[in-house]
Design a protein around this motif. Sequence first.
Motif, mmCIF file in Angstrom:
data_model
loop_
_atom_site.group_PDB
_atom_site.id
_atom_site.type_symbol
_atom_site.label_atom_id
_atom_site.label_comp_id
_atom_site.label_asym_id
_atom_site.label_seq_id
_atom_site.Cartn_x
_atom_site.Cartn_y
_atom_site.Cartn_z
ATOM 1 N N ALA A 1 0.833 -1.206 0.000
ATOM 2 C CA ALA A 1 0.000 0.000 0.000
ATOM 3 C C ALA A 1 0.869 1.258 0.000
ATOM 4 N N ARG A 2 1.990 1.234 0.761
ATOM 5 C CA ARG A 2 2.909 2.380 0.752
ATOM 6 C C ARG A 2 3.522 2.571 -0.626
ATOM 7 N N MET A 3 3.782 1.470 -1.320
ATOM 8 C CA MET A 3 4.305 1.581 -2.690
ATOM 9 C C MET A 3 3.292 2.280 -3.582
ATOM 10 N N ASP A 4 2.024 1.910 -3.437
ATOM 11 C CA ASP A 4 0.965 2.504 -4.257
ATOM 12 C C ASP A 4 0.821 4.002 -4.025
ATOM 13 N N THR A 5 1.091 4.442 -2.791
ATOM 14 C CA THR A 5 0.932 5.862 -2.467
ATOM 15 C C THR A 5 2.234 6.646 -2.553
ATOM 16 N N GLY A 6 3.330 5.956 -2.902
ATOM 17 C CA GLY A 6 4.612 6.632 -3.024
ATOM 18 C C GLY A 6 5.320 6.878 -1.702
#
Length: 96
Positions: A54-59
Motif C-alpha cells: 500500500a505504501r508503494m501505491d501511495t509513493g
Amino acid sequence: MVPVGIARSGQAMPGESASGPLESGQPESGQLEVHHQLLASARMVLEDVEAALARMDTGRYGACELCGKPIAQARLEIVPQARYCVRCHLVREAGR
C-alpha cells in the motif's frame, strides 16, 4: 539414567497415552499452541507486506513512518516491509 527418547517403564512417550499411541489424530495442547503462534506470526507478516504494498501505491514506500527520513536501502533489502528506519526501530523496541 534413561536414554533420551526412551520412556521409563509405565511412562508414556510424547504422542502416546498410557495405553498406547494417541489414535484420535488430534494434536496435543503444546502442538496446538505452537500452531496458533505460527499462524499469528504468519498473519502479522502478511499484514506488514500488504501495508508495504500500500505504501508503494501511495509513493510512501522507503520512508520511515516516524521521522519521515528514508529507510536505508540495505535495511529494505533485508526487511522489505520495514516501516521504520533503524534508529526509530531501536527507539520503538527500547520503549517496549
